[in-house]
Design an enzyme around this catalytic site. Structure first.
Site, PDB file in Angstrom:
ATOM      1  N   ILE A 121    -113.718  19.328 -24.540  1.00  0.00           N
ATOM      2  CA  ILE A 121    -115.076  19.257 -25.062  1.00  0.00           C
ATOM      3  C   ILE A 121    -115.396  17.795 -25.359  1.00  0.00           C
ATOM      4  O   ILE A 121    -114.667  17.126 -26.091  1.00  0.00           O
ATOM      5  CB  ILE A 121    -115.219  20.091 -26.356  1.00  0.00           C
ATOM      6  CG1 ILE A 121    -114.782  21.553 -26.130  1.00  0.00           C
ATOM      7  CG2 ILE A 121    -116.638  19.986 -26.907  1.00  0.00           C
ATOM      8  CD1 ILE A 121    -115.611  22.317 -25.130  1.00  0.00           C
ATOM      9  N   GLU A 122    -116.474  17.328 -24.788  1.00  0.00           N
ATOM     10  CA  GLU A 122    -116.962  15.973 -25.028  1.00  0.00           C
ATOM     11  C   GLU A 122    -118.214  16.092 -25.882  1.00  0.00           C
ATOM     12  O   GLU A 122    -119.140  16.815 -25.537  1.00  0.00           O
ATOM     13  CB  GLU A 122    -117.284  15.315 -23.686  1.00  0.00           C
ATOM     14  CG  GLU A 122    -117.782  13.904 -23.765  1.00  0.00           C
ATOM     15  CD  GLU A 122    -118.068  13.309 -22.385  1.00  0.00           C
ATOM     16  OE1 GLU A 122    -118.562  12.178 -22.330  1.00  0.00           O
ATOM     17  OE2 GLU A 122    -117.808  13.982 -21.354  1.00  0.00           O
ATOM     18  N   VAL A 123    -118.236  15.409 -27.021  1.00  0.00           N
ATOM     19  CA  VAL A 123    -119.427  15.335 -27.852  1.00  0.00           C
ATOM     20  C   VAL A 123    -119.889  13.890 -27.749  1.00  0.00           C
ATOM     21  O   VAL A 123    -119.144  12.961 -28.070  1.00  0.00           O
ATOM     22  CB  VAL A 123    -119.136  15.720 -29.317  1.00  0.00           C
ATOM     23  CG1 VAL A 123    -120.389  15.559 -30.167  1.00  0.00           C
ATOM     24  CG2 VAL A 123    -118.618  17.157 -29.400  1.00  0.00           C
TER      25      VAL A 123
END
Length: 130
Positions: A121-123
């Site tokens: 997951i990339e935020v």
């Protein structure tokens, strides 16, 4: 020629739907939703992530649906320092970042973490928004 306007929803195959809903709600601030047939997911903005249990797949499905095979990028308006603080408070390990990347609309700064199934997951936040 056809024209695609936007992504409506994604489907993630997960080991435990309850655990996935809790993560996406508590850690990423998404809203739990229930669909006909007691299927579950989470929503944010105008998008939805439908969560399918690996033990109860819904046809039709991907050729090899397995938990932990996705790589998703979500954009936030929050300062990344706030995101880092929030992740630490929820005992979520930041795998990498902040690092510079390129998003669909230009330069972004990103943090990388994993959901309970191991999906990457990339935020990220667009740099001009800083």
């Amino acid at each position: 020629m056809i024209s695609i306007d936007r992504v409506d929803h994604l489907v993630l195959t997960v080991a435990d739907v309850d655990r996935a809903v809790e993560f996406y709600e508590q850690v990423l601030g998404m809203t739990p939703v229930t669909f006909p047939g007691d299927r579950r997911g989470v929503s944010f903005g105008a998008q939805t992530i439908k969560l399918h249990s690996a033990s109860e797949l819904v046809a039709p499905t991907a050729t090899h649906p397995v938990p932990g095979s996705a790589n998703l990028c979500f954009i936030t308006d929050n300062a990344l320092s706030e995101v880092q603080e929030h992740l630490r408070a929820h005992e979520v390990r930041i795998e990498e970042g902040p690092v510079s990347r390129i998003g669909s609309n230009g330069p972004i700064t990103s943090l990388y973490l994993r959901d309970p199934d191991g999906n990457l997951i990339e935020v990220a936040r667009y740099d001009e928004a800083e």
